[in-house]
Design an enzyme around this catalytic site. Structure first.
Site, PDB file in Angstrom:
ATOM      1  N   GLU A 259       0.853  -1.188   0.000  1.00 57.44           N
ATOM      2  CA  GLU A 259       0.000   0.000   0.000  1.00 57.44           C
ATOM      3  C   GLU A 259       0.888   1.238   0.000  1.00 57.44           C
ATOM      4  O   GLU A 259       2.116   1.144   0.130  1.00 57.44           O
ATOM      5  CB  GLU A 259      -0.925   0.013   1.212  1.00 57.44           C
ATOM      6  CG  GLU A 259      -0.194   0.014   2.535  1.00 57.44           C
ATOM      7  CD  GLU A 259      -1.103  -0.171   3.737  1.00 57.44           C
ATOM      8  OE1 GLU A 259      -0.724   0.297   4.823  1.00 57.44           O
ATOM      9  OE2 GLU A 259      -2.179  -0.781   3.605  1.00 57.44           O
TER      10      GLU A 259
ATOM     11  N   HIS B 121      -4.061   3.306   8.182  1.00 54.95           N
ATOM     12  CA  HIS B 121      -2.819   2.835   8.796  1.00 54.95           C
ATOM     13  C   HIS B 121      -1.883   4.010   9.061  1.00 54.95           C
ATOM     14  O   HIS B 121      -1.808   4.948   8.271  1.00 54.95           O
ATOM     15  CB  HIS B 121      -2.107   1.835   7.875  1.00 54.95           C
ATOM     16  CG  HIS B 121      -2.836   0.556   7.704  1.00 54.95           C
ATOM     17  ND1 HIS B 121      -2.609  -0.304   6.660  1.00 54.95           N
ATOM     18  CD2 HIS B 121      -3.814  -0.025   8.448  1.00 54.95           C
ATOM     19  CE1 HIS B 121      -3.400  -1.357   6.766  1.00 54.95           C
ATOM     20  NE2 HIS B 121      -4.136  -1.205   7.844  1.00 54.95           N
TER      21      HIS B 121
END
Length: 667
Positions: free
Chosen positions: A591, A629
């Site tokens: 990511e 995150h």
């Protein structure tokens, strides 16, 4: 959480770091009064949480109080990168002889704070690092030892600071270090630090960023958050522990897990849609939290339809279904809503029931089949966990710990004991698993050789330290929201120890047919030869499910976590899977943020002989926004999904456009 310049200087001033005289003003008349008090010649500085204030005309020199008032009238009426200027900092104009840069910042690669200094102050330090790297002084700081005087002397020498100012320089940086440590900062920066006409050092600018995962330790800092710098929906979402980012599309998205949320946005855009938001309800979301999140989306007039995409792991599908029913009943939604629930069996039954109840309200539910039995195929050896694993569960008596202990136990994982301080002597799961007060006692009694951690974030570092001190070879930390400085101390403490740490903020390990440590749903895969390594949680489940639908089994799946500082990396797991005889192919799930994917690509090109396929979430992610995150953020020009994809492909790794394409790219 970014602080304004004036807020950062408040912290500096309290510690005794020299800053220019000045005050904050919200009206041009105030600016004139302050300028008169300061002698007329002042700097009027816009207070907005974006870079480029000077280039945008938001920082101006005034030679008189009247001019300061005129400039303030202009600046207070402007927008800089979409943010309105509501306050200005009025400071005395300081004569400058030399400019320096100094900052303390977290470094993902070394997992330590780094002191950076340069004689080229007043400039973009990233640009200096690229064009004149020899002008940059860097030294890593041991998070357990702290910043040493010799490092500060070396920094003074490295930036060619006059010896007469070494003492003052060392004192300023030591105070900056205290601000960094005491406030759980991720950045403490002065640019420029100047030598004034009196040959003294003065911090002309100041920048502090606080780790919002650590705000539970600093409630007084939470009040410094500038609500004007974010959308009202983002402020509302935070009240419920939901991560929300407003975007420009018309399809509302409600997803669990940052990785799956980014992938859902990417797929929408790939198919011609436009996401209206990023929304991650987080792990273990209650029905009330889901309802609150859905109401935020439904109140957005730009939203014309809603997609709810849930893959149950630590999030219970039945709770999500209840929340959708609650919000739909309260707001009488008139737009199309599609809900996809995949996960544990109770959630699927609740989803089916909810679908019937909502069918007349225009809400469509889609579910999943029950999946393959986990015992399919031959018994396959695995990495990290096996039938010989004797597992502890730290935090076993908490709701999440107990729920997932039951799931692991039902998967035949050998759970030796649980640990919950103050509850030693109790038993859980109908008397099947004993509870101990300490990890040491549990290990001495049961011979446990692995542990999984479900304790709250504020206790997580202590739980890891305790496991490492007990010489447990494998520690898997599921907990999310762990402060970054805590994890830097943990990773420093791990050096030279026998313990391998997976996580934090990870789904754990699943070796189909062998064992499960963590929260990965066991019925979405079966034994096979594909190794999976992921920074995400729910996106991991999505990939496992796609592999199962394509009749491809898994040797071992390891979720390493999406935080910037963690125990194990892609490279650590690639090394294990390359050596594993039962793993023939490898899937990497990455990511945005950091450079782990780029480093993994280089490692694969040099050391991995097995085919590797990758997927990178966050193609549609806006820069500068943290996408759930702690590590999922595009900073400057680095960490974009496109950059990662290009480097992965140049290393011979095939990259999927969406998770369902991964099985097609595997041999």
């Amino acid at each position: 959480m970014k602080l304004h310049e004036y807020q950062s200087k408040m912290l500096f001033s309290k510690k005794g770091i020299p800053i220019p005289k000045g005050r904050l003003a919200g009206a041009s008349s105030e600016v004139k009064q302050i300028a008169e008090e300061l002698g007329g010649r002042v700097i009027v500085k816009s207070q907005v949480l974006v870079g480029g204030r000077g280039k945008a005309g938001g920082i101006r020199l005034a030679k008189t109080a009247e001019e300061a008032q005129e400039l303030a009238t202009t600046i207070l009426g402007m927008e800089i990168k979409g943010l309105p200027v509501r306050k200005v900092l009025v400071e005395e104009a300081v004569p400058i002889e030399r400019e320096f840069y100094v900052g303390i910042v977290n470094d993902r690669r070394s997992k330590c704070p780094v002191l950076i200094a340069s004689g080229n102050g007043g400039m973009d330090i990233e640009e200096v690092a690229k064009t004149n790297p020899e002008k940059i002084f860097r030294t890593s700081i041991d998070p357990l030892l702290g910043l040493c005087d010799f490092q500060l002397r070396n920094a003074a020498i490295g930036i060619d600071l006059p010896r007469a100012l070494w003492k003052d320089f060392i004192e300023i940086i030591q105070l900056m270090w205290l601000i960094y440590i005491e406030n759980d900062a991720t950045l403490t920066e002065v640019n420029p630090l100047v030598i004034n006409a009196e040959k003294h050092l003065v911090a002309l600018d100041a920048k502090v960023i606080i780790d919002d995962n650590a705000l539970f330790r600093h409630p007084e800092l939470a009040d410094l958050r500038d609500m004007d710098a974010e959308e009202p929906e983002e402020t509302e979402a935070r009240k419920f522990g939901v991560t929300f980012i407003k975007l420009n599309g018309n399809v509302g998205c409600l997803v669990n897990g940052a990785g799956l949320a980014m992938a859902t946005m990417d797929i929408l855009e790939l198919c011609g849609g436009k996401p209206a938001n990023f929304l991650d309800i987080g792990g273990g979301a209650s029905a009330e939290k889901v309802a609150a999140a859905l109401k935020i989306i439904l109140n957005d007039k730009d939203v014309k339809s809603i997609l709810i995409n849930i893959f149950g792991g630590i999030t219970r599908c039945d709770e999500v279904a209840k929340g959708v029913l609650m919000a739909a009943a309260d707001l009488k939604a008139q737009i199309p809503i599609v809900v996809r629930l995949v996960g544990y069996q109770p959630g699927r039954r609740a989803a089916a029931s909810a679908g019937k109840k909502l069918s007349n309200g225009g809400i469509t539910f889609t579910g999943s089949t029950n999946g393959c039995a986990t015992g399919r195929g031959e018994t396959i050896m695995s990495i990290l966990t096996s039938q010989n694993t004797r597992l502890l569960v730290q935090g076993i008596t908490g709701s999440e710990g107990l729920f997932h202990t039951r799931q692991m136990y039902q998967y035949k994982t050998n759970i030796a004991a649980g640990v919950s301080p103050g509850k030693g002597g109790e038993w859980v799961l109908d008397g099947k698993i004993p509870v101990f007060d300490s990890v040491k006692a549990a290990v001495e009694t049961t011979g446990a050789n692995a542990t999984v951690i479900f304790v709250p974030a504020k206790h997580t570092a202590d739980a890891i330290f305790e496991a490492v001190d007990a010489d447990i070879p494998l520690v898997v930390c599921i907990t999310e929201g762990v402060p970054i400085q805590d994890m830097m101390r943990v990773t420093c403490y791990l050096q030279g120890k026998k313990t391998r740490l997976i996580g934090p903020n990870c789904p754990g390990i699943l070796s189909p047919g062998e064992g499960k440590i963590g929260i990965i749903p066991a019925d979405i895969t079966f034994p096979g030869n594909v190794g999976v390594i992921s920074k995400s949680g729910t996106l991991t489940y999505e990939v496992l499910y796609a592999l199962k639908q394509a009749d491809k089994g898994v040797s071992t799946c390891v979720g390493i976590g999406g935080d910037p500082i963690k125990g194990s990396s892609f490279i650590d797991m690639l090394e294990l899977m390359e050596a594993d005889a039962k793993t023939d192919q490898i899937v990497l799930i990455g990511e945005i943020g950091g450079r782990e994917e780029e480093e993994a690509a280089e490692y694969v090109s040099r050391f991995v002989t097995k085919p590797v396929v990758a997927f990178v979430a966050g193609v549609t992610a806006p820069p500068g926004k943290r996408m759930g995150h702690a590590g999922a953020i595009i900073e400057g020009k680095d960490g974009t999904a496109q950059e990662k994809i290009e480097i992965l492909e140049s290393s011979g790794i095939r990259v999927a456009q969406h998770p369902e394409q991964i099985p097609e790219l595997l041999a």
